[in-house]
Design a protein around this motif. Structure first.
Motif, PDB file in Angstrom:
ATOM      1  N   ARG A  33       7.138   0.782   7.809  1.00 20.41           N
ATOM      2  CA  ARG A  33       6.532   1.748   8.714  1.00 20.41           C
ATOM      3  C   ARG A  33       5.548   1.022   9.609  1.00 20.41           C
ATOM      4  O   ARG A  33       4.934   0.048   9.195  1.00 20.41           O
ATOM      5  N   ASN A  34       5.385   1.522  10.831  1.00 18.77           N
ATOM      6  CA  ASN A  34       4.352   0.958  11.702  1.00 18.77           C
ATOM      7  C   ASN A  34       3.008   1.132  11.020  1.00 18.77           C
ATOM      8  O   ASN A  34       2.736   2.155  10.402  1.00 18.77           O
ATOM      9  N   GLY A  35       2.174   0.131  11.131  1.00 22.61           N
ATOM     10  CA  GLY A  35       0.878   0.137  10.458  1.00 22.61           C
ATOM     11  C   GLY A  35       0.933  -0.621   9.147  1.00 22.61           C
ATOM     12  O   GLY A  35      -0.077  -1.109   8.659  1.00 22.61           O
ATOM     13  N   ILE A  36       2.147  -0.697   8.562  1.00 23.17           N
ATOM     14  CA  ILE A  36       2.333  -1.456   7.323  1.00 23.17           C
ATOM     15  C   ILE A  36       3.098  -2.745   7.641  1.00 23.17           C
ATOM     16  O   ILE A  36       2.656  -3.826   7.324  1.00 23.17           O
ATOM     17  N   ILE A  37       4.269  -2.598   8.254  1.00 25.64           N
ATOM     18  CA  ILE A  37       5.066  -3.737   8.732  1.00 25.64           C
ATOM     19  C   ILE A  37       5.598  -3.360  10.104  1.00 25.64           C
ATOM     20  O   ILE A  37       6.524  -2.562  10.177  1.00 25.64           O
ATOM     21  N   LYS A  42      -7.540  -5.076  10.736  1.00 20.86           N
ATOM     22  CA  LYS A  42      -8.861  -4.460  10.631  1.00 20.86           C
ATOM     23  C   LYS A  42      -9.883  -5.293  11.377  1.00 20.86           C
ATOM     24  O   LYS A  42     -10.086  -6.462  11.091  1.00 20.86           O
ATOM     25  N   ASP A  43     -10.486  -4.664  12.354  1.00 19.85           N
ATOM     26  CA  ASP A  43     -11.635  -5.226  13.055  1.00 19.85           C
ATOM     27  C   ASP A  43     -12.853  -4.504  12.514  1.00 19.85           C
ATOM     28  O   ASP A  43     -12.717  -3.425  11.934  1.00 19.85           O
ATOM     29  N   PRO A  50      -1.665  -5.186  16.092  1.00 17.08           N
ATOM     30  CA  PRO A  50      -1.760  -6.642  16.149  1.00 17.08           C
ATOM     31  C   PRO A  50      -1.593  -7.160  17.580  1.00 17.08           C
ATOM     32  O   PRO A  50      -0.887  -6.559  18.392  1.00 17.08           O
ATOM     33  N   SER A  51      -2.245  -8.276  17.865  1.00 16.54           N
ATOM     34  CA  SER A  51      -2.086  -8.943  19.163  1.00 16.54           C
ATOM     35  C   SER A  51      -0.672  -9.514  19.239  1.00 16.54           C
ATOM     36  O   SER A  51       0.049  -9.565  18.231  1.00 16.54           O
TER      37      SER A  51
END
Length: 114
Positions: A33-37, A42-43, A50-51
């Motif tokens: 899932r997006n956010g996991i893979i 975390k900033d 991700p960049s």
């Protein structure tokens, strides 16, 4: 095969990174899932996508995990997930899965939707 020894009737749970250089008959990749893979980063005080450089590294790691399967590969995603704090995250399937799907050879249009 794990660590050069045959393991029969056992499940080896490992990370994508530590699977590098190994091969397995069956590989199961859950949580696509997006956010996991790809994983959000975390900033201080917030999460962000991700960049381009981070995304490229995560894509390579995902590819390593895919290519560990000798015979069977299971890719698992669902409608969302609950965070540690109990919030429901309805993020879509991993962008990596969508990229793979779009690269599949063309088939009968009734079998494949975009």
């Amino acid at each position: 095969m794990a660590q050069g020894e045959e393991v029969i009737g056992k499940i080896l749970l490992t990370t994508c990174r530590s699977a590098r250089g190994r091969e397995f008959d069956t590989v199961i990749l859950p949580g696509l899932r997006n956010g996991i893979i790809p994983r959000n980063v975390k900033d201080p005080g917030k999460w962000r996508r991700p960049s381009a450089k981070e995304l490229a590294e995560q894509r390579r790691t995902f590819y390593v995990a895919l290519t560990r399967a000798e015979s069977i590969l299971h890719l698992i995603y669902g409608p969302g997930y609950h965070t540690k704090n109990g919030y429901w995250r309805p993020d879509g399937p991993s962008d990596f899965l969508i990229e793979m799907y779009r690269r599949l050879p063309a088939t009968d249009s009734s079998e494949r939707q975009t």
